[in-house]
Scaffold this active site. Structure first.
Site, PDB file in Angstrom:
ATOM      1  N   ASP A  64       0.803  -1.228   0.000  1.00  0.00           N
ATOM      2  CA  ASP A  64       0.000   0.000   0.000  1.00  0.00           C
ATOM      3  C   ASP A  64       0.832   1.271   0.000  1.00  0.00           C
ATOM      4  O   ASP A  64       0.408   2.304   0.521  1.00  0.00           O
ATOM      5  CB  ASP A  64      -0.965   0.028   1.191  1.00  0.00           C
ATOM      6  CG  ASP A  64      -2.128  -0.934   1.050  1.00  0.00           C
ATOM      7  OD1 ASP A  64      -2.165  -1.679   0.052  1.00  0.00           O
ATOM      8  OD2 ASP A  64      -3.003  -0.948   1.934  1.00  0.00           O
ATOM      9  N   CYS A 101      -3.858  -6.313  -3.212  1.00  0.00           N
ATOM     10  CA  CYS A 101      -2.813  -7.216  -2.715  1.00  0.00           C
ATOM     11  C   CYS A 101      -2.690  -8.527  -3.473  1.00  0.00           C
ATOM     12  O   CYS A 101      -1.682  -8.785  -4.129  1.00  0.00           O
ATOM     13  CB  CYS A 101      -3.075  -7.512  -1.245  1.00  0.00           C
ATOM     14  SG  CYS A 101      -3.320  -6.057  -0.209  1.00  0.00           S
ATOM     15  N   LYS A 157       4.311 -11.180   4.071  1.00  0.00           N
ATOM     16  CA  LYS A 157       2.916 -11.412   3.700  1.00  0.00           C
ATOM     17  C   LYS A 157       2.803 -12.382   2.528  1.00  0.00           C
ATOM     18  O   LYS A 157       3.472 -12.219   1.514  1.00  0.00           O
ATOM     19  CB  LYS A 157       2.264 -10.064   3.353  1.00  0.00           C
ATOM     20  CG  LYS A 157       0.797 -10.143   2.953  1.00  0.00           C
ATOM     21  CD  LYS A 157       0.224  -8.747   2.791  1.00  0.00           C
ATOM     22  CE  LYS A 157      -1.195  -8.740   2.278  1.00  0.00           C
ATOM     23  NZ  LYS A 157      -1.772  -7.367   2.225  1.00  0.00           N
ATOM     24  N   HIS A 159      -0.782 -14.061   1.404  1.00  0.00           N
ATOM     25  CA  HIS A 159      -2.064 -13.596   0.860  1.00  0.00           C
ATOM     26  C   HIS A 159      -2.378 -14.153  -0.522  1.00  0.00           C
ATOM     27  O   HIS A 159      -2.955 -13.476  -1.377  1.00  0.00           O
ATOM     28  CB  HIS A 159      -2.109 -12.065   0.836  1.00  0.00           C
ATOM     29  CG  HIS A 159      -3.516 -11.529   0.881  1.00  0.00           C
ATOM     30  ND1 HIS A 159      -3.836 -10.228   0.593  1.00  0.00           N
ATOM     31  CD2 HIS A 159      -4.695 -12.133   1.163  1.00  0.00           C
ATOM     32  CE1 HIS A 159      -5.132 -10.034   0.720  1.00  0.00           C
ATOM     33  NE2 HIS A 159      -5.685 -11.191   1.058  1.00  0.00           N
ATOM     34  N   HIS A 251       0.841  -1.152   5.174  1.00  0.00           N
ATOM     35  CA  HIS A 251      -0.586  -1.485   5.220  1.00  0.00           C
ATOM     36  C   HIS A 251      -1.156  -1.128   6.588  1.00  0.00           C
ATOM     37  O   HIS A 251      -0.435  -1.068   7.584  1.00  0.00           O
ATOM     38  CB  HIS A 251      -0.747  -2.985   4.951  1.00  0.00           C
ATOM     39  CG  HIS A 251      -2.125  -3.437   4.602  1.00  0.00           C
ATOM     40  ND1 HIS A 251      -3.123  -3.544   5.548  1.00  0.00           N
ATOM     41  CD2 HIS A 251      -2.679  -3.837   3.426  1.00  0.00           C
ATOM     42  CE1 HIS A 251      -4.226  -3.997   4.968  1.00  0.00           C
ATOM     43  NE2 HIS A 251      -3.991  -4.171   3.671  1.00  0.00           N
ATOM     44  N   ASP A 319       2.773  -3.093  -3.987  1.00  0.00           N
ATOM     45  CA  ASP A 319       1.799  -4.032  -4.558  1.00  0.00           C
ATOM     46  C   ASP A 319       0.628  -3.300  -5.199  1.00  0.00           C
ATOM     47  O   ASP A 319      -0.053  -3.840  -6.076  1.00  0.00           O
ATOM     48  CB  ASP A 319       1.307  -5.027  -3.516  1.00  0.00           C
ATOM     49  CG  ASP A 319       0.563  -4.391  -2.358  1.00  0.00           C
ATOM     50  OD1 ASP A 319       0.674  -3.160  -2.151  1.00  0.00           O
ATOM     51  OD2 ASP A 319      -0.144  -5.120  -1.632  1.00  0.00           O
ATOM     52  N   LYS A 342      -5.826   2.722  -4.356  1.00  0.00           N
ATOM     53  CA  LYS A 342      -6.002   1.281  -4.242  1.00  0.00           C
ATOM     54  C   LYS A 342      -7.437   0.883  -4.592  1.00  0.00           C
ATOM     55  O   LYS A 342      -8.381   1.589  -4.259  1.00  0.00           O
ATOM     56  CB  LYS A 342      -5.657   0.848  -2.818  1.00  0.00           C
ATOM     57  CG  LYS A 342      -5.794  -0.638  -2.545  1.00  0.00           C
ATOM     58  CD  LYS A 342      -5.396  -0.964  -1.119  1.00  0.00           C
ATOM     59  CE  LYS A 342      -5.527  -2.456  -0.831  1.00  0.00           C
ATOM     60  NZ  LYS A 342      -5.113  -2.790   0.552  1.00  0.00           N
TER      61      LYS A 342
END
Length: 572
Positions: A64, A101, A157, A159, A251, A319, A342
């Site tokens: 982010d 993400c 991360k 995800h 984030h 990302d 985003k």
């Protein structure tokens, strides 16, 4: 470095008519994977001796991070280590990521567009029994099979799904994993969005992870420590090293040790934005980013101590763009002067801050070549001495090598086309429920970049603002929270939309980087050609509805000792 101009009208220079894009990849062909025999032949061919610019790769993925958040963009936030790497390397001015993400991580690690495996419709919710298709080959396997590296480690991360062990990193080519499965996590307690303890360690390929209790330790520090340990213990005589360092920062939630935020005192941008002082929030965000920068500095120091720095390619990117109050857990980051953020199809969501530095990279340059996050893997392979074209054929990759832009040779034709978004589903706002997690657009939407032109079909990022109509349209507007955004900037005066499903917009980003003026009426042939290309891509797409599946009650951490663990039986 040149910062894009303020939002406004493009210059009145004459446009020249451009031909239909004929050099783009054929979308349907890229979905037909070569036979195992053919892949084996191509992989063996790729093992031929080639010039090697680098021996190791460290891929740092921020979460982010906005377009104008790093110090070298004039943010007022101290990021000396990242700034130094950028100044010593090549900054990508037109590298595209996905809107959120999971889609970006999937594209990055497969070097293939999301439409190839059904990840183009939002982020993965933690309890969904779905993930990145286990038939997809990820970068650690690709690099190893081509003799480019001997070890690969994932940190931070994930995800990309964890319903079964086969979806987790050490079953996808990584030799170890230290990190979390969810899309978000408390920085100190490490309780994830999955609802339970979510810090895991798996040591060894095909090894199941165990839950680690480091309650009270800031995650940015934990992930940095692990990266330093991996570098320090790597035996370079056994081959190259690939480190995938996917920080949790920056984030949400806004959390950081006080000492990092203390130096900052950003003014309030707009009184009570969504009930929060934007300046105060950006102070905490600045501390989070400063801690990340410190971590990157510690990793490069470890490379120095290990005698590996001069042989390591360092690739840094976000990302997706910074979140706005409309989507993504607004943290105080920003994309100004780019539009949107985003979850949107605007460049504020899709055009990511990125640079490469280190072994073989020319210093102090900016690349205006079109690039996409799928290009990272082929670029790594090229730098490591592998044959990226053979790999692209063997694995039906969408990515191309950008090494010519990095070493200053520019010896390969530039990318002309990049598929940005191709989502047949939509999100619906209250009183209706969201269809897919992480989506913030009221219609199906599509976006594609060809040369300097960008086509957007549908609603790029409609939103409910802060609720109750406050700041509705901020997702389609220009969001600012601090420098380089001018003092006194009022976000409520820079909103956008709404855009119905039939909306078609075309922007010339070289003349209009803020996407302020739609030029579709002036270029009907370009619109028609690019619309046909989008339709061709969409016709070849894998159904993404699995991302939108309902939560599986078997995921409940209460059934797994309070931890977030795979819950489906498989043979892993």
């Amino acid at each position: 470095r040149r910062v894009p101009s303020n939002p406004g009208k493009p210059s009145q220079r004459r446009y020249r008519r451009l031909a239909e894009p004929s050099s783009s990849p054929t979308p349907t062909a890229a979905t037909r994977r070569p036979s195992l025999q053919m892949r084996a032949i191509l992989v063996l061919a790729a093992l031929a001796e080639r010039a090697r610019a680098a021996k190791h790769v460290v891929l740092v993925l921020a979460d982010d991070l906005g377009w104008s958040d790093l110090g070298f963009r004039g943010s007022g936030i101290a990021t000396p280590h990242l700034d130094a790497l950028a100044n010593e390397g090549v900054v990508f001015e037109h590298l595209y990521v996905q809107r959120a993400c999971s889609p970006t991580r999937a594209a990055l690690l497969t070097a293939r567009y999301n439409i190839r495996y059904g990840m183009q419709s939002g982020v993965l919710e933690e309890a969904v029994p779905y993930g990145l298709d286990t038939k997809e080959t990820l970068l650690p396997t690709l690099l190893k099979e081509h003799g480019a590296v001997s070890k690969a480690h994932a940190i931070g991360k994930w995800h990309l799904g964890y319903a079964s062990w086969s979806m987790t990193p050490t079953f996808r080519g990584f030799d170890s994993f230290f990190g979390y499965y969810s899309g978000a996590m408390d920085y100190y307690t490490h309780v994830g969005g999955c609802g339970g303890r979510d810090l895991h360690f798996a040591d060894g390929a095909n090894q199941r992870g165990v839950v680690i209790d480091r309650n009270g330790t800031y995650s940015t520090h934990l992930f940095t420590e692990r990266a330093v340990d991996v570098v320090s213990h790597h035996d370079a005589t056994e081959g190259g090293l690939f480190v995938y360092l996917a920080y949790q920062a920056v984030h949400s939630p806004n959390q950081v040790p006080d000492r990092y935020a203390a130096p900052y005192d950003f003014p309030e941008v707009e009184p009570s934005v969504c009930g929060v002082d934007a300046g105060a929030k950006r102070n905490i965000f600045a501390g989070m980013l400063a801690a990340l920068d410190e971590g990157v500095g510690n990793v490069t120091d470890a490379l120095d101590r290990a005698g590996m720095r001069d042989e390591t390619l360092i690739w840094f990117q976000t990302d997706n763009g910074a979140p706005t109050p409309a989507c993504g857990g607004w943290t105080g980051s920003q994309n100004w002067p780019l539009r949107g953020g985003k979850c949107t199809a605007w460049d504020g969501g899709l055009r990511g801050v990125a640079f490469a530095s280190g072994a073989g990279v020319a210093g102090g340059l900016s690349s205006r070549r079109l690039a996409h996050t799928v290009d990272a893997g082929p670029t790594f392979l090229d730098a490591l001495g592998g044959d990226w074209r053979a790999a692209a054929a063997a694995y039906a990759l969408d990515g191309i090598s950008q090494w010519g832009a990095l070493d200053g040779s520019a010896d390969a034709p530039p990318r002309e086309v990049a598929l940005l978004e191709c989502d047949p589903y939509s999100s619906h706002f209250p009183p209706q429920n969201l269809t897919c997690g992480g989506d913030q657009h009221a219609t199906p939407y599509y976006a594609l970049r060809w040369r300097s032109f960008k086509l957007i079909i549908g609603d790029p990022g409609d939103d409910g603002g802060c609720g109750n109509g406050v700041l509705k349209g901020v997702g389609n507007g220009w969001w600012g929270t601090g420098p380089p955004c001018p003092a006194g900037y009022n976000n409520s005066q820079h909103l956008g939309g709404p855009f119905p499903a039939a909306t078609v917009q075309l922007f010339d980003l070289e003349r209009d980087p803020a996407e302020a003026t739609d030029v579709s009426a002036a270029f009907p042939e370009v619109v028609a050609n690019l619309t046909r290309l989008v339709a061709t891509y969409n016709a070849s797409a894998v159904d993404p509805s699995g991302v939108c599946a309902p939560a599986d009650p078997r995921q409940d951490p209460a059934l797994h000792g309070g931890a977030c663990l795979p819950w489906l039986d498989d043979e892993a």
